[in-house]
Write an enzyme that holds these catalytic residues in place. Structure first.
Site, short mmCIF file in Angstrom:
data_model
loop_
_atom_site.label_atom_id
_atom_site.label_comp_id
_atom_site.label_asym_id
_atom_site.label_seq_id
_atom_site.Cartn_x
_atom_site.Cartn_y
_atom_site.Cartn_z
N GLY A 16 0.85 -1.18 0.00
CA GLY A 16 0.00 0.00 0.00
C GLY A 16 0.88 1.23 0.00
O GLY A 16 2.10 1.16 -0.19
N GLY A 50 -12.10 9.64 -0.88
CA GLY A 50 -12.27 11.08 -0.64
C GLY A 50 -11.08 11.93 -1.00
O GLY A 50 -11.20 12.90 -1.76
N GLU A 115 -14.70 17.46 4.20
CA GLU A 115 -15.35 16.23 4.63
C GLU A 115 -15.81 16.38 6.08
O GLU A 115 -15.55 17.40 6.73
CB GLU A 115 -14.41 15.03 4.46
CG GLU A 115 -14.03 14.77 3.01
CD GLU A 115 -13.21 13.53 2.81
OE1 GLU A 115 -12.92 12.83 3.80
OE2 GLU A 115 -12.84 13.24 1.67
N HIS A 235 -17.53 3.24 9.32
CA HIS A 235 -17.84 4.34 8.38
C HIS A 235 -19.36 4.44 8.24
O HIS A 235 -20.05 3.43 8.10
CB HIS A 235 -17.21 4.08 7.01
CG HIS A 235 -17.17 5.30 6.14
ND1 HIS A 235 -18.29 5.81 5.54
CD2 HIS A 235 -16.14 6.11 5.80
CE1 HIS A 235 -17.96 6.90 4.85
NE2 HIS A 235 -16.66 7.10 4.99
N ARG A 276 -17.17 10.65 12.17
CA ARG A 276 -17.74 9.42 11.63
C ARG A 276 -18.46 8.58 12.68
O ARG A 276 -19.52 8.02 12.41
CB ARG A 276 -16.63 8.59 10.98
CG ARG A 276 -16.17 9.16 9.66
CD ARG A 276 -14.98 8.40 9.11
NE ARG A 276 -14.65 8.87 7.77
CZ ARG A 276 -13.60 8.46 7.08
NH1 ARG A 276 -12.77 7.58 7.62
NH2 ARG A 276 -13.36 8.93 5.88
N HIS A 337 -14.54 0.06 8.77
CA HIS A 337 -13.79 0.78 7.75
C HIS A 337 -12.31 0.91 8.04
O HIS A 337 -11.48 0.72 7.15
CB HIS A 337 -14.40 2.18 7.59
CG HIS A 337 -13.71 3.03 6.56
ND1 HIS A 337 -13.62 2.66 5.23
CD2 HIS A 337 -13.09 4.24 6.66
CE1 HIS A 337 -12.98 3.60 4.56
NE2 HIS A 337 -12.64 4.56 5.40
N ARG A 372 -10.60 8.14 13.60
CA ARG A 372 -9.81 8.87 12.60
C ARG A 372 -10.60 9.98 11.92
O ARG A 372 -11.74 9.79 11.51
CB ARG A 372 -9.28 7.89 11.55
CG ARG A 372 -8.51 8.59 10.43
CD ARG A 372 -7.85 7.60 9.52
NE ARG A 372 -8.77 6.78 8.77
CZ ARG A 372 -9.43 7.16 7.68
NH1 ARG A 372 -9.30 8.40 7.23
NH2 ARG A 372 -10.23 6.33 7.05
#
Length: 432
Positions: A16, A50, A115, A235, A276, A337, A372
């Site tokens: 990643g 996002g 966001e 999420h 969230r 999530h 987060r």
């Protein structure tokens, strides 16, 4: 069973953004081996929609810091938050130099979106596939490195331990298994675990099923300290479906651009731009009150141009499920999530076992706290992967310097001893 042995300077488990960026920040003189548990495109970095946060200017520092802490319930490690925020602009600049195409305004400046839980727009993005844009470019850069090798379908099963010159226990690499079941031993001076989160352990998750907390499990088996293993983020909005498999994320930025949550009666029931965990709680309580499996997300307040250019892939996925977000709301439901806990690391991404590092979602450096803040994940992974690479270089330089000094001292000792031998012979022969 035979075991193939590979000698490297650094082995990185995971492809990643954290694993890839760590490799890119290491000197070309070091031999680097990277492992992908399945294929390189099956990592959660590819799924990030996002965007990625960035400090817009110095006036934004305090609000960025406070937004991160407030979302994390003030259980964040302050030093880590400060490091991440201050490193954000150089990271974005570096990504642009590597070819990442962030959205631009008509004047050519970076475009910013907002966001949930952010007090102002500070998120740069590429359509609604920012993670794929960044990860794809970083992967191409890594594949171009002459000193790096990427092994796909290779799963780490254990880490190797050894001892340093002082007799202290240290990590000396990993053991892995390839797709055919063959055993592989990779010896390395430094090992970096970037194995991702734990979503594969959940029934409903936005993560790939292969992400099963391997880094945390192996670390725990060797007595490496773990931290906040109960810090799991739900999420608020994934596309509800009766089909099995990974939940499709409806990006936080959709609500940031004006999408609203509706109950069965078509009524708005919460502030969609709260953190969230707060929004997820509102949705779950609404579902319980209605005895429903989902609530509705309406894009009626989002400009059509925004839908067409910013949320292209969300539009396509919803259309494939039979929903037209231009004319009707879509059913959404919370799902697992992100993982804020993991392997405890310091500010240089070092674990409690020397020579073993961890970066990305598998580690806990304290940036996120209990929950987060949206779009801090890619940034955190990049910043602390870079710090891991810097520390590996410093350790390598210190070790090389110590070795050279020891060699020089040994040479001087031999020279002095040799001089004494010559003097002794001369005395014995009466020459002096």
């Amino acid at each position: 069973m035979s075991c193939k042995v590979i000698d490297a300077d650094v082995v990185i488990v995971g492809c990643g953004v954290a694993g890839l960026y760590c490799a890119l920040n290491l000197p070309r003189a070091l031999k680097v081996v990277l492992l992908a548990k399945t294929t390189v495109d099956e990592c959660d970095s590819m799924l990030a929609q996002g965007g990625i946060c960035v400090l817009r200017d110095e006036d934004d520092y305090e609000s960025f810091f406070e937004d991160t802490l407030r979302a994390g319930h003030y259980e964040n490690r302050l030093e880590s938050v400060d490091m991440m925020i201050r490193a954000s602009r150089p990271i974005i600049d570096d990504l642009v130099k590597r070819g990442v195409r962030f959205a631009r305004t008509a004047s050519g400046e970076l475009d910013y979106t907002r966001e949930g839980a952010h007090s102002r727009p500070r998120i740069v993005y590429h359509e609604d596939i920012t993670g794929e844009e960044i990860t794809t470019h970083l992967l191409a850069c890594v594949r171009g490195l002459p000193n790096a090798t990427v092994l796909e379908n290779t799963c780490m099963t254990d880490i190797l331990e050894g001892f340093d010159a002082a007799g202290a226990r240290v990590c000396r690499g990993i053991v892995a298994e390839d797709a055919a079941g063959g055993r592989l031993q990779i010896n390395a001076d430094a090992t970096v675990l970037a194995t991702g989160g734990v979503g594969g352990l959940y029934k409903h998750s936005t993560n790939y099923p292969c992400l099963t907390g391997d880094g945390c499990r192996v670390a725990a088996e060797h007595g490496v300290l773990l931290e906040n293993m109960d810090f799991v983020q739900i999420h608020p909005t994934t596309l509800w479906t009766e089909k099995p498999g990974r939940s499709f994320l409806i990006s936080e930025s959709a609500r940031g651009e004006g999408a609203i949550l509706l109950n069965a009666a078509g009524e708005r029931f919460c502030d969609e731009l709260q953190p969230r965990d707060v929004v997820s709680g509102h949705i779950l309580r609404q579902m319980e009150a209605e005895d429903s499996s989902y609530v509705w997300l309406s894009f009626e307040r989002v400009a059509r141009e925004e839908l067409e250019h910013h949320f292209i892939h969300i539009c396509e996925q919803c259309r494939a499920e039979g929903y037209d977000i231009f004319t009707e709301p879509i059913p959404v439901v919370p799902a697992q999530h992100y993982f804020m806990g993991g392997i405890h690391v310091d500010s240089d991404s070092q674990t409690t076992l020397p020579h073993l590092f961890a970066a990305g979602e598998t580690c806990c450096n304290g940036v996120h706290g209990r929950n987060r803040l949206a779009s801090n994940s890619l940034l955190e992974g990049l910043v602390f992967a870079q710090r891991a690479a810097d520390k590996i270089m410093r350790d390598r330089f210190a070790a090389d310097t110590a070795a050279r000094l020891a060699a020089a001292a040994a040479a001087r000792s031999r020279f002095v001893a040799g001089s004494r031998d010559v003097t002794d012979v001369a005395l014995q022969c009466g020459a002096i």
